[in-house]
Motif scaffolding. Sequence first.
Motif, mmCIF file in Angstrom:
data_model
loop_
_atom_site.group_PDB
_atom_site.id
_atom_site.type_symbol
_atom_site.label_atom_id
_atom_site.label_comp_id
_atom_site.label_asym_id
_atom_site.label_seq_id
_atom_site.Cartn_x
_atom_site.Cartn_y
_atom_site.Cartn_z
ATOM 1 N N SER A 78 22.784 2.083 -26.314
ATOM 2 C CA SER A 78 23.274 1.911 -25.017
ATOM 3 C C SER A 78 24.104 3.113 -24.467
ATOM 4 C CB SER A 78 24.350 0.655 -25.052
ATOM 5 O OG SER A 78 25.678 1.014 -25.842
ATOM 6 N N SER A 79 24.256 3.897 -25.119
ATOM 7 C CA SER A 79 25.135 5.254 -24.854
ATOM 8 C C SER A 79 24.030 6.331 -24.443
ATOM 9 C CB SER A 79 25.911 5.528 -25.655
ATOM 10 O OG SER A 79 25.449 6.220 -27.076
ATOM 11 N N LEU A 80 22.782 6.142 -24.735
ATOM 12 C CA LEU A 80 21.629 7.092 -24.621
ATOM 13 C C LEU A 80 21.082 6.909 -23.167
ATOM 14 C CD1 LEU A 80 20.397 7.245 -28.110
ATOM 15 C CD2 LEU A 80 21.814 8.970 -27.080
ATOM 16 N N PRO A 81 20.319 8.012 -22.651
ATOM 17 C CA PRO A 81 19.612 7.470 -21.658
ATOM 18 C C PRO A 81 18.275 6.604 -21.660
ATOM 19 C CG PRO A 81 19.835 9.986 -21.718
ATOM 20 C CD PRO A 81 20.272 9.101 -22.854
ATOM 21 N N CYS A 82 18.060 5.786 -20.811
ATOM 22 C CA CYS A 82 16.863 4.909 -20.909
ATOM 23 C C CYS A 82 15.591 5.658 -21.306
ATOM 24 C CB CYS A 82 16.690 4.242 -19.773
ATOM 25 S SG CYS A 82 15.519 2.838 -19.707
ATOM 26 N N SER A 83 15.134 6.776 -20.661
ATOM 27 C CA SER A 83 14.063 7.494 -20.991
ATOM 28 C C SER A 83 13.933 8.085 -22.271
ATOM 29 C CB SER A 83 13.831 8.707 -20.127
ATOM 30 O OG SER A 83 15.054 9.496 -20.164
ATOM 31 N N ALA A 84 14.988 8.491 -22.887
ATOM 32 C CA ALA A 84 15.088 8.893 -24.408
ATOM 33 C C ALA A 84 14.739 7.844 -25.321
ATOM 34 C CB ALA A 84 16.375 9.596 -24.736
ATOM 35 N N VAL A 85 15.431 6.398 -25.215
ATOM 36 C CA VAL A 85 14.997 5.454 -25.871
ATOM 37 C C VAL A 85 13.499 4.886 -25.854
ATOM 38 C CG1 VAL A 85 15.795 2.972 -26.543
ATOM 39 C CG2 VAL A 85 17.600 4.792 -25.784
ATOM 40 N N THR A 125 15.191 -2.768 -17.896
ATOM 41 C CA THR A 125 14.523 -1.525 -17.306
ATOM 42 C C THR A 125 13.785 -0.684 -18.743
ATOM 43 O OG1 THR A 125 16.108 -1.258 -15.628
ATOM 44 C CG2 THR A 125 14.792 0.557 -15.991
ATOM 45 N N LEU A 126 14.637 -0.587 -19.696
ATOM 46 C CA LEU A 126 14.008 0.158 -20.856
ATOM 47 C C LEU A 126 12.631 -0.760 -21.221
ATOM 48 C CD1 LEU A 126 14.340 1.870 -23.554
ATOM 49 C CD2 LEU A 126 15.752 0.135 -24.137
ATOM 50 N N VAL A 127 12.845 -2.021 -21.388
ATOM 51 C CA VAL A 127 11.690 -2.912 -21.770
ATOM 52 C C VAL A 127 10.479 -2.711 -21.016
ATOM 53 C CG1 VAL A 127 10.856 -5.083 -22.565
ATOM 54 C CG2 VAL A 127 12.999 -4.194 -23.304
ATOM 55 N N LYS A 128 10.736 -2.649 -19.807
ATOM 56 C CA LYS A 128 9.549 -2.481 -18.695
ATOM 57 C C LYS A 128 8.955 -1.139 -18.912
ATOM 58 C CE LYS A 128 11.154 -5.892 -15.368
ATOM 59 N NZ LYS A 128 11.641 -5.950 -13.866
ATOM 60 N N LYS A 129 9.714 -0.158 -18.832
ATOM 61 C CA LYS A 129 9.379 1.203 -18.978
ATOM 62 C C LYS A 129 8.591 1.413 -20.252
ATOM 63 C CE LYS A 129 11.229 6.020 -19.045
ATOM 64 N NZ LYS A 129 10.342 6.309 -18.212
ATOM 65 N N VAL A 130 9.041 0.700 -21.429
ATOM 66 C CA VAL A 130 8.163 0.975 -22.813
ATOM 67 C C VAL A 130 6.750 0.152 -22.588
ATOM 68 C CG1 VAL A 130 8.203 0.230 -25.137
ATOM 69 C CG2 VAL A 130 10.160 1.378 -24.258
ATOM 70 N N ILE A 131 6.902 -0.834 -21.912
ATOM 71 C CA ILE A 131 5.624 -1.728 -21.737
ATOM 72 C C ILE A 131 4.847 -1.027 -20.895
ATOM 73 C CG2 ILE A 131 4.670 -3.687 -20.658
ATOM 74 C CD1 ILE A 131 7.118 -5.497 -21.544
ATOM 75 N N ALA A 153 2.033 -10.264 -27.912
ATOM 76 C CA ALA A 153 1.662 -10.913 -26.699
ATOM 77 C C ALA A 153 3.157 -11.405 -25.944
ATOM 78 C CB ALA A 153 1.136 -12.333 -26.984
ATOM 79 N N ARG A 154 4.197 -11.528 -26.621
ATOM 80 C CA ARG A 154 5.527 -12.096 -26.130
ATOM 81 C C ARG A 154 6.135 -10.804 -25.516
ATOM 82 N NH1 ARG A 154 8.535 -16.561 -29.421
ATOM 83 N NH2 ARG A 154 10.159 -15.703 -27.895
ATOM 84 N N VAL A 155 5.932 -9.850 -26.070
ATOM 85 C CA VAL A 155 6.397 -8.692 -25.602
ATOM 86 C C VAL A 155 6.046 -8.200 -24.234
ATOM 87 C CG1 VAL A 155 6.679 -6.043 -25.565
ATOM 88 C CG2 VAL A 155 7.556 -7.667 -27.353
ATOM 89 N N LEU A 156 4.580 -8.261 -24.320
ATOM 90 C CA LEU A 156 3.835 -8.140 -22.816
ATOM 91 C C LEU A 156 4.040 -9.060 -21.861
ATOM 92 C CD1 LEU A 156 0.088 -7.180 -24.548
ATOM 93 C CD2 LEU A 156 1.548 -5.663 -23.118
ATOM 94 N N ALA A 157 4.334 -10.360 -22.194
ATOM 95 C CA ALA A 157 4.711 -11.315 -21.228
ATOM 96 C C ALA A 157 6.279 -10.934 -20.595
ATOM 97 C CB ALA A 157 4.422 -12.497 -21.722
ATOM 98 N N LEU A 158 7.154 -10.388 -20.965
ATOM 99 C CA LEU A 158 8.395 -10.276 -20.974
ATOM 100 C C LEU A 158 8.819 -9.883 -19.582
ATOM 101 C CD1 LEU A 158 10.037 -8.554 -24.163
ATOM 102 C CD2 LEU A 158 10.133 -10.903 -23.196
#
Length: 169
Positions: A78-85, A125-131, A153-158
């Motif tokens: 949580s303390s790191l930038p979303c893009s790095a994670v 936002t992080l999860v959407k970026k990774v997906i 499949a569950r992650v793709l549907a998030l």
Amino acid sequence: STCDTREVEMPGQVANWIRQLVYCPPKTTDSTISVKQLRRANELALAARLVSDFCENYPALHIEPTAEALKELSLSCSSLPCSAVAQAFHEQLSWASGDMEWQPRLRALFALEYLCSQESRLSRTLVKKVIGEAHDILRHLEVEVPQCREKAARVLALPQLACHRRRSL
């Protein structure tokens, strides 16, 4: 022009610098640029280490992470930038490291699902970026890796589930 190796001699940072800097930028008198580059490289390295440690270090008979481990990962990131994670998760899901094991990828999928379940806009936002960045990898895990099929499949549907939850509120 060549790069003097003394400029990048920082423990644990060289590999990330190499990945991040395709060429050696011209020397500059503005120290804020190099400070920003160092900070970014440090953030990338820390995120990569946190995600890698979480995904690759687990008890042999307990691949599914505990709620405590998921919460600890979430707090650490949580303390790191979303893009790095996001980049760290993308690397963990990919085969760039040469590791062919499915278990670390499954743990990454568990973590992504957990992060999306958090009420934080940053987590979603992080999860959407990774997906978005790892969609092809996630589809491969869903279709070709039986052990990861259901969770991928569950992650793709998030993203669709998150949008549906917001509309129903």
